[in-house]
Each structure stands twice: as C-alpha cells, then as structure tokens.
Design a protein around this motif. Structure first.
Motif, PDB file in Angstrom:
ATOM      1  N   ILE A 135      11.781  -1.513   5.544  1.00  0.00           N
ATOM      2  CA  ILE A 135      11.556  -1.658   4.106  1.00  0.00           C
ATOM      3  C   ILE A 135      10.477  -0.682   3.656  1.00  0.00           C
ATOM      4  O   ILE A 135      10.574  -0.090   2.578  1.00  0.00           O
ATOM      5  N   GLN A 136       9.458  -0.491   4.489  1.00  0.00           N
ATOM      6  CA  GLN A 136       8.404   0.464   4.147  1.00  0.00           C
ATOM      7  C   GLN A 136       8.975   1.873   4.008  1.00  0.00           C
ATOM      8  O   GLN A 136       8.618   2.620   3.090  1.00  0.00           O
ATOM      9  N   ARG A 137       9.867   2.244   4.923  1.00  0.00           N
ATOM     10  CA  ARG A 137      10.487   3.580   4.843  1.00  0.00           C
ATOM     11  C   ARG A 137      11.305   3.715   3.555  1.00  0.00           C
ATOM     12  O   ARG A 137      11.306   4.774   2.918  1.00  0.00           O
ATOM     13  N   GLU A 138      11.979   2.637   3.183  1.00  0.00           N
ATOM     14  CA  GLU A 138      12.764   2.662   1.943  1.00  0.00           C
ATOM     15  C   GLU A 138      11.848   2.805   0.731  1.00  0.00           C
ATOM     16  O   GLU A 138      12.142   3.560  -0.206  1.00  0.00           O
ATOM     17  N   ILE A 139      10.728   2.110   0.742  1.00  0.00           N
ATOM     18  CA  ILE A 139       9.762   2.197  -0.359  1.00  0.00           C
ATOM     19  C   ILE A 139       9.227   3.623  -0.481  1.00  0.00           C
ATOM     20  O   ILE A 139       9.156   4.187  -1.578  1.00  0.00           O
ATOM     21  N   VAL A 146       0.843  -1.205   0.000  1.00  0.00           N
ATOM     22  CA  VAL A 146       0.000   0.000   0.000  1.00  0.00           C
ATOM     23  C   VAL A 146       0.875   1.251   0.000  1.00  0.00           C
ATOM     24  O   VAL A 146       0.602   2.222  -0.722  1.00  0.00           O
ATOM     25  N   ALA A 147       1.950   1.216   0.781  1.00  0.00           N
ATOM     26  CA  ALA A 147       2.881   2.349   0.806  1.00  0.00           C
ATOM     27  C   ALA A 147       3.476   2.582  -0.577  1.00  0.00           C
ATOM     28  O   ALA A 147       3.612   3.732  -1.022  1.00  0.00           O
ATOM     29  N   CYS A 148       3.803   1.507  -1.266  1.00  0.00           N
ATOM     30  CA  CYS A 148       4.357   1.612  -2.614  1.00  0.00           C
ATOM     31  C   CYS A 148       3.344   2.249  -3.565  1.00  0.00           C
ATOM     32  O   CYS A 148       3.678   3.168  -4.328  1.00  0.00           O
ATOM     33  N   LEU A 154      13.315  -2.073  -6.434  1.00  0.00           N
ATOM     34  CA  LEU A 154      12.349  -2.655  -5.495  1.00  0.00           C
ATOM     35  C   LEU A 154      10.950  -2.116  -5.761  1.00  0.00           C
ATOM     36  O   LEU A 154       9.982  -2.881  -5.857  1.00  0.00           O
ATOM     37  N   ASN A 155      10.821  -0.802  -5.861  1.00  0.00           N
ATOM     38  CA  ASN A 155       9.504  -0.209  -6.082  1.00  0.00           C
ATOM     39  C   ASN A 155       8.893  -0.645  -7.401  1.00  0.00           C
ATOM     40  O   ASN A 155       7.693  -0.943  -7.481  1.00  0.00           O
ATOM     41  N   ALA A 156       9.714  -0.718  -8.445  1.00  0.00           N
ATOM     42  CA  ALA A 156       9.200  -1.105  -9.762  1.00  0.00           C
ATOM     43  C   ALA A 156       8.731  -2.554  -9.769  1.00  0.00           C
ATOM     44  O   ALA A 156       7.668  -2.873 -10.326  1.00  0.00           O
ATOM     45  N   ARG A 157       9.508  -3.447  -9.148  1.00  0.00           N
ATOM     46  CA  ARG A 157       9.133  -4.863  -9.119  1.00  0.00           C
ATOM     47  C   ARG A 157       7.866  -5.069  -8.292  1.00  0.00           C
ATOM     48  O   ARG A 157       7.000  -5.885  -8.640  1.00  0.00           O
ATOM     49  N   LEU A 158       7.730  -4.336  -7.175  1.00  0.00           N
ATOM     50  CA  LEU A 158       6.525  -4.437  -6.350  1.00  0.00           C
ATOM     51  C   LEU A 158       5.302  -3.923  -7.111  1.00  0.00           C
ATOM     52  O   LEU A 158       4.242  -4.558  -7.095  1.00  0.00           O
ATOM     53  N   LEU A 159       5.463  -2.783  -7.764  1.00  0.00           N
ATOM     54  CA  LEU A 159       4.354  -2.209  -8.516  1.00  0.00           C
ATOM     55  C   LEU A 159       3.903  -3.153  -9.624  1.00  0.00           C
ATOM     56  O   LEU A 159       2.694  -3.372  -9.821  1.00  0.00           O
ATOM     57  N   ASP A 160       4.837  -3.731 -10.330  1.00  0.00           N
ATOM     58  CA  ASP A 160       4.502  -4.691 -11.391  1.00  0.00           C
ATOM     59  C   ASP A 160       3.741  -5.887 -10.834  1.00  0.00           C
ATOM     60  O   ASP A 160       2.757  -6.355 -11.418  1.00  0.00           O
ATOM     61  N   ALA A 161       4.226  -6.413  -9.689  1.00  0.00           N
ATOM     62  CA  ALA A 161       3.580  -7.582  -9.087  1.00  0.00           C
ATOM     63  C   ALA A 161       2.143  -7.265  -8.672  1.00  0.00           C
ATOM     64  O   ALA A 161       1.237  -8.090  -8.844  1.00  0.00           O
ATOM     65  N   SER A 205      15.495  -5.280  -0.846  1.00  0.00           N
ATOM     66  CA  SER A 205      15.657  -4.133   0.043  1.00  0.00           C
ATOM     67  C   SER A 205      17.119  -3.968   0.446  1.00  0.00           C
ATOM     68  O   SER A 205      17.843  -4.943   0.634  1.00  0.00           O
ATOM     69  N   THR A 206      17.527  -2.723   0.599  1.00  0.00           N
ATOM     70  CA  THR A 206      18.877  -2.439   1.097  1.00  0.00           C
ATOM     71  C   THR A 206      18.859  -2.071   2.572  1.00  0.00           C
ATOM     72  O   THR A 206      19.912  -1.869   3.175  1.00  0.00           O
ATOM     73  N   THR A 207      17.670  -1.982   3.167  1.00  0.00           N
ATOM     74  CA  THR A 207      17.568  -1.572   4.566  1.00  0.00           C
ATOM     75  C   THR A 207      17.182  -2.712   5.494  1.00  0.00           C
ATOM     76  O   THR A 207      17.280  -2.582   6.709  1.00  0.00           O
ATOM     77  N   TYR A 208      16.744  -3.836   4.914  1.00  0.00           N
ATOM     78  CA  TYR A 208      16.372  -4.984   5.748  1.00  0.00           C
ATOM     79  C   TYR A 208      17.571  -5.400   6.589  1.00  0.00           C
ATOM     80  O   TYR A 208      18.669  -5.612   6.076  1.00  0.00           O
ATOM     81  N   SER A 209      17.370  -5.509   7.886  1.00  0.00           N
ATOM     82  CA  SER A 209      18.473  -5.744   8.823  1.00  0.00           C
ATOM     83  C   SER A 209      19.239  -7.017   8.524  1.00  0.00           C
ATOM     84  O   SER A 209      20.443  -7.106   8.743  1.00  0.00           O
ATOM     85  N   GLY A 210      18.548  -8.035   7.987  1.00  0.00           N
ATOM     86  CA  GLY A 210      19.225  -9.288   7.685  1.00  0.00           C
ATOM     87  C   GLY A 210      20.214  -9.179   6.552  1.00  0.00           C
ATOM     88  O   GLY A 210      21.069 -10.035   6.382  1.00  0.00           O
ATOM     89  N   ASN A 211      20.102  -8.102   5.733  1.00  0.00           N
ATOM     90  CA  ASN A 211      21.009  -7.922   4.611  1.00  0.00           C
ATOM     91  C   ASN A 211      22.239  -7.106   4.971  1.00  0.00           C
ATOM     92  O   ASN A 211      23.065  -6.825   4.117  1.00  0.00           O
ATOM     93  N   LYS A 212      22.366  -6.709   6.243  1.00  0.00           N
ATOM     94  CA  LYS A 212      23.491  -5.892   6.657  1.00  0.00           C
ATOM     95  C   LYS A 212      24.552  -6.758   7.344  1.00  0.00           C
ATOM     96  O   LYS A 212      24.221  -7.659   8.111  1.00  0.00           O
TER      97      LYS A 212
END
Length: 465
Positions: free
Chosen positions: A434-438, A218-220, A446-453, A373-380
């Motif tokens: 991730i929502q803040r990043e979106i 929804v945020a996207c 990320l935004n483009a792939r989510l919007l397409d989906a 996502s580049t902000t998801y904590s698991g990716n850091k």
C-alpha cells in the motif's frame, strides 16, 4: 445433519434438510425437494475478514401432504468460518461467528420485541432474515436471505456516503443503540448475552496496525508539497496516539450494543424508482455483518462510520446536522422506552464526540488504507489451490490441521499484551504494498482521503501532546 464447512461442500441433501427445517417453523412437516442449486462467491476478496460468504440460489418443490406441492425459489447468503486457519482461530477467540449468529437468531428479535411492546409505532431494527444457523464448536454455518435479490445494494466505497445516506444510516444505528441501552436498564443485556462483553484483548492488535499505517501516512505526506512539517509530526505521533487511544478506553461513557464495523459496505440500501423521472427514493436499509459487535460506547460506531465512509468536505459541511440527527433519535427513543438519559444535552453529546475523535482517526486511517488500496493482497482474487483436487483431500486435511495447530499456538501470543511486536511482522508485509501504491500516486482517491484525514486530525490537535 452435519453442516458443510464451506460453499464448495454444500450438497443437495443438506439444502433439503436445512430448508425443510426452516419451512417447518410455520408449516410443520413440510418436505423440501431441491431440483437445482448454484453456489457462487458472495463478496469481493479482502472484504470478508470474519467469515467466508457464498450466495446460493435454490429451486425446490415444497409439499405438506397429497396434492399440495408448490415450487419455490430461494436466494440465500451462507456464512462459514474463514477458510484460513489463522483467521478462523482469531475469530473463534473473539467469538465473532457466535456473536453474529446470536444477533440473527436471538438478539435482534429480543430487542425488536422490547421496542414493539413499548413503542409500537416505531419501525423495527432492520437486518436480513435468518433462514438457518448452527454452531456447536466444530461446525458453524449461518444462512440468511440474500437481500441483494430483493433489491438492496451497497454504496460505492470509493465515493463514500452522501448526506442522505449518512442521515439514514445514523438514524438506524441510533435506534440500535437506544433500544439496547433501554433494554439493558430493564433486563441486563450482558447477563443474557455475555458473548458481547467487550474484552481488552481486542485492543492488542491495534498498535501494530497503527505503527505501520502511520508510516504509510508519512509516505503520503511526502508526496505533497508544503506538508513537510506535518509529515515530521506524524512520524513522531505513534506514542502520542497510542497513549490517547488507550486513555479513551478507560473512559467508557454510556454503553450499549455497538455494531463494531459500521462502515459503508456493511450498510445496504433499497430504492424506489419513479417512472416519471430518474430520481430514486431511499426506501429501505438493512445493517449486515455483526461479527465485531460488542457492548461499548456508541460513539465508536459514529466515529467509525464518518471517518471511513464520508469525505472531509461532507464532514465539515454537515457534521452538526448529522450529530443533531443522531442525538435527537437516541435521546427521544430512550425516553419513549422508559430509560431517559439525565444531563445528556446536545452540548454534552458533542463533548463525547470530541473526546472520541482519536478513535475515528486511528480506525478510519487503517480502514481507508485496507479498503481503498488496489494492491493490498487481501483485495486480490485467490485462484484455486492444487489441494482442492479430490485426490489430494488427505494431504489438504493434514496441511489444514498443521495450520490450525499453529494458529492455536500463535493466536494467544498475538492477542496478548506483547502481541504488537509479533503482529508487526505480519502487518508490515501486508501494508508495504500500500505504501508503494501511495508513493506512486496512481490511486488518487486513496491519497486524497488519507491526506484529508491527516489534515483534519492535525486541526483537532490529535498529534499534539
């Protein structure tokens, strides 16, 4: 010899023991003397949900008698139980580590032997070679060849797979599905390998992820002009999608061995470089990371692959060719193996594909957010803990023991039928960044792939009652 509990605890003595056991399968009595070894992290942070993976390079001397010493270099990939006690407990309950070990030690060998006996001209199912494995409840390690050293590589997850790579991936997973399906008709797969039985509790973690991932969707949509109506529809879609998702699992369809996490980063490709130009020929493929495998509907792997690892443009342009490829390989191979599927025309297959579209959207939507996502904590990257210091080992053991005890207490609650509300607290804090990043719009892919989906799901009527 006791197996190490992680990469930091690999020793020269254990490597010599493990490699000697491996070499002695072909040359009994082989002794291994390690001259040097190096251990490094095997995968980027955030991509190892079922286990910890390290890469180990070993230089050793092999001997089997007087005057027979030879030097050999090993490039290994070693998997251990996840260092986080909660992740490790969840994986124990799902038997992820056991399923992956058995895939390498027994299952693929059994399936390939069945395939070779009945269709000898067919190439085998391709996974990395196993070097050593151990699982006895308190100890777990799986050592494989490091196929990156042999030239295999993964595709860039941000770009997604192109048509050539999708076709080759679909061909390979169709082989896994077809061989396991036919093997089951002759030998009863689950009776021999019961750990792959699909369990309903696997689904109990989905509602929490779905609820919070839809909030991000929804945020996207709110960042895109003209998508206000779709945003309202998605905002109210949770009960509709949940109902459809669980109804899907009431319809099982044809069953076979499924990978369960069949996406871009679990498929590795090897290329042949031509000297006369810059073109590369796709030479080989290997499927990795089998911890989520189970006996299930094969559409699950297909939907997951296409909705996590391809663009909407590719799906719209090539979906019929891709599905035709899968159907042809699956039906022709099951027929050759003596287990033809009656009344399974391409049109019937397409009905299965359309029926399972809900799975593709839900799992694709969740996975896209977590992996792109580049902000998801698991990716850091995680820095070293103060408790890693040798002098603090007793404290570290006590802390880990407390965490493990809590995990064993909380794990059954989270995975139970009412686990969604407890899981929600964890998932919410994980997906909020991730929502803040979106909303920031800084991650265009990320935004483009989510919007397409979301637009694709809307076209298919997935948000409608």
């Amino acid at each position: 010899m006791k197996a190490p509990s992680g990469g930091k605890r690999i020793t020269k003595g254990w490597l010599e023991f493990m490699l000697a056991e491996h070499e002695s399968r072909e040359r009994p009595g082989t002794r291994v003397s390690v001259a040097d070894f190096a251990v490094r992290q095997g995968i980027p942070p955030g991509e190892g949900f079922n286990s910890d993976l390290v890469l180990v390079d070993v230089t050793a001397e092999l001997s089997n008698g007087p005057g027979e010493a030879q030097e050999k270099t090993y490039h290994l990939a070693a998997k251990f139980l996840h260092a986080d006690p909660f992740a490790a407990e969840i994986n124990r309950r799902f038997q992820s580590h056991i399923k992956e070990l058995r895939m390498y030690a027994e299952v693929v060998h059994e399936l390939n032997a069945f395939l070779a006996a009945r269709v000898p001209e067919e190439s085998p199912i391709c996974i990395p070679n196993m070097i050593y494995g151990k699982e006895n409840g308190s100890e777990y390690v799986l050592v494989m060849e490091n196929i990156k050293a042999a030239g295999y590589m993964t595709n860039d997850k941000r770009k997604g797979l192109d048509v050539k790579h999708v076709m080759r991936s679909v061909e390979e997973i169709a082989k896994v599905h077809a061989v396991s399906y036919a093997y089951n008709k002759a030998h009863n797969f689950l009776e021999k390998f019961p750990c792959y039985q699909f369990k309903a509790e696997y689904l109990n973690v989905i509602p929490a992820f779905l609820k919070f991932s839809l909030k991000n969707c929804v945020a996207c949509l709110n960042t895109v002009k003209g998508k206000e109506e779709l945003a309202k529809k998605v905002e109210n879609a949770y009960p509709i999608l949940s109902k459809k998702f669980y109804a899907l699992h009431d319809y099982f369809g044809n069953a076979c061995l499924c990978h369960g996490d069949f996406w871009n980063c679990n498929i590795m490709f090897k290329y042949q470089q031509h000297d006369d130009d810059q073109e590369q020929t796709l030479e080989g493929i290997k499927l990795i990371d089998w911890g989520n495998s189970s006996w299930h509907n094969p559409m699950i792997d297909l939907q997951y692959l296409l909705h996590t690892s391809t663009t909407l443009e590719l799906r719209k342009t090539h979906i019929d060719d891709i599905l035709q490829k899968y159907h042809t390989v699956f039906t022709s191979l099951t027929t050759k193996l003596g287990a033809p599927l009656p009344h399974y025309s391409y049109s019937a297959f397409r009905e299965d594909w359309d029926r399972t579209a809900i799975y593709g959207f839900i799992l694709g939507n969740i996975t896209i957010q977590g992996t792109l996502s580049t902000t998801y904590s698991g990716n850091k990257p995680q820095g070293p803990s103060v408790l890693d210091h040798g002098a603090l080992t007793p404290i570290r053991l006590v802390v880990n023991s407390i965490k493990t005890g809590m995990a064993k207490l909380i794990g059954p609650i989270i995975l139970g039928p009412n686990g969604a509300k407890y899981m929600g607290m964890f998932v919410g804090s994980m997906l909020k960044p991730i929502q803040r990043e979106i909303l920031s719009g800084t991650n265009e892919i990320l935004n483009a792939r989510l919007l397409d989906a979301l637009c694709e799901a809307d076209e298919k009527g997935l948000f409608d009652e």
